[in-house]
Design an enzyme around this catalytic site. Structure first.
Site, PDB file in Angstrom:
ATOM      1  CB  SER A 276      -0.905   0.026   1.239  1.00  0.00           C
ATOM      2  OG  SER A 276      -0.140  -0.057   2.429  1.00  0.00           O
ATOM      3  CE1 TYR A 277       4.009   1.369   4.362  1.00  0.00           C
ATOM      4  CE2 TYR A 277       6.121   0.539   3.653  1.00  0.00           C
ATOM      5  CZ  TYR A 277       5.204   0.730   4.644  1.00  0.00           C
ATOM      6  OH  TYR A 277       5.458   0.291   5.921  1.00  0.00           O
ATOM      7  CG  MET A 278       4.549   6.085   1.050  1.00  0.00           C
ATOM      8  SD  MET A 278       4.264   5.453   2.736  1.00  0.00           S
ATOM      9  CE  MET A 278       3.758   6.922   3.620  1.00  0.00           C
TER      10      MET A 278
ATOM     11  CE  LYS B 243       5.151  -3.485   7.052  1.00  0.00           C
ATOM     12  NZ  LYS B 243       5.990  -2.826   6.041  1.00  0.00           N
TER      13      LYS B 243
END
Length: 317
Positions: free
Chosen positions: A53-55, A88
């Protein structure tokens, strides 16, 4: 960089400084990111942390951009076997949550962006929906391990109760077991880890790999009360949120005094305190430029005295 350390009960060996990849594609463009990654591994680092999900939560960013930059760097440098890559699942807008099908689909997308056939360490990012049984989450992660797509599994933002329940299920069922916890933990955020979470980590032999080790940059000393800083981090909830608190000011004062006496950067002292806390195996810190790395590396060689540790522990309580 000091010797590599075993990560919990896994067969992964990691450096005591884990390079945070949240800045890649955000405050560091591809060229800067490659330079930071090159300098990090040249200094002996081998542990890189990112997320699918970054960023995404900052304007102008796309989810997965950090993974994509790391994947291109790995492919260009041809050093995949030399780097422990952690990512993640659970916070990507298209793969939100920890439903089993979602975990598996998100893993495939992370593998594609990272340009690899395996993820070394796969974290659940946020355990927001506690209606999903831990046995379903663990079983899905175990399937990824059995398929050779993931080497080891871990958890990040999870309650101590759910963490304990997950480990208990893994042990009963003989399935993949969390080897690490990645909590928010630093001198101005201690109750996010110390207490029940740390007890579980200690009792179950997990490794602690803290994120926000420098409190989004606050513990570098850059953000001071009444000082205007042009930075995307200078907002409540990130670095700017600590500058006007009594504890934040007290911590910076103590860090200033120790850093001055030791002839090191403020960030180095903050990281050294964290590195000397019980259960911490490796800590995550990010660098936007190569010039920011030496202060991070220096923490590995700075052993704080009992008096210095106690001073910082007291003022941060």
């Amino acid at each position: 960089m000091t010797e590599l350390r075993p990560l919990g009960s896994s067969d992964l060996l990691v450096s005591p400084l884990c390079l945070g990849g949240n800045v890649f594609g955000w405050t560091a463009d591809k060229t800067q990111s490659f330079a930071v990654l090159d300098a990090y591994v040249a200094a002996g680092g081998n542990f890189v942390d990112t997320a699918d999900s970054y960023m995404n939560y900052f304007p102008g960013n796309e989810p997965g951009q950090s993974e994509s930059i790391i994947g291109e760097w790995l492919a260009t440098r041809r050093n995949r076997d030399d780097v422990v890559v952690a990512t993640k699942v659970g916070d990507h807008p298209e793969f939100m949550g920890l439903a089993p099908a979602n975990i598996k689909a998100a893993a495939d997308e992370s593998l594609r962006r990272l340009r690899t056939d395996h993820i070394d360490l796969y974290y659940i990012h946020f355990d927001r929906d506690e209606s999903i049984p831990v046995d379903e989450i663990i079983t899905a992660l175990d399937d990824l391990v059995k398929a050779g797509k993931v080497r080891a599994v871990a958890a990040s933002n999870i309650s101590p109760e759910r963490l304990s329940a997950s480990i208990a299920f893994s042990d009963r069922a003989g399935l993949a077991r969390y080897v690490a916890l990645q909590p928010q933990y630093n001198l101005v955020s201690r109750d996010t880890y110390e207490g029940a979470r740390r007890d579980v980590v200690q009792d179950e032999g997990l490794a602690c790999v803290p994120y926000f080790a420098l409190a989004s940059g606050f513990l570098t000393g850059k953000y001071r009360p009444g000082k205007s800083i042009e930075s995307v981090r200078n907002v409540p909830g990130l670095a700017g949120g600590y500058a006007d608190t009594e504890r934040g000011v007290g911590v910076l004062d103590a860090l200033d005094q120790i850093a001055s006496a030791r002839g090191v950067e403020v960030a180095t002292v903050a990281l050294a305190w964290l590195a000397q806390q019980p259960t911490v195996t490796s800590l995550i810190a990010s660098a936007r430029t190569v010039e920011q790395l030496p202060a991070l590396f220096a923490a590995q060689d700075l052993h704080l005295s009992d008096t210095e540790l106690q001073t910082l522990t007291t003022v941060s309580s």
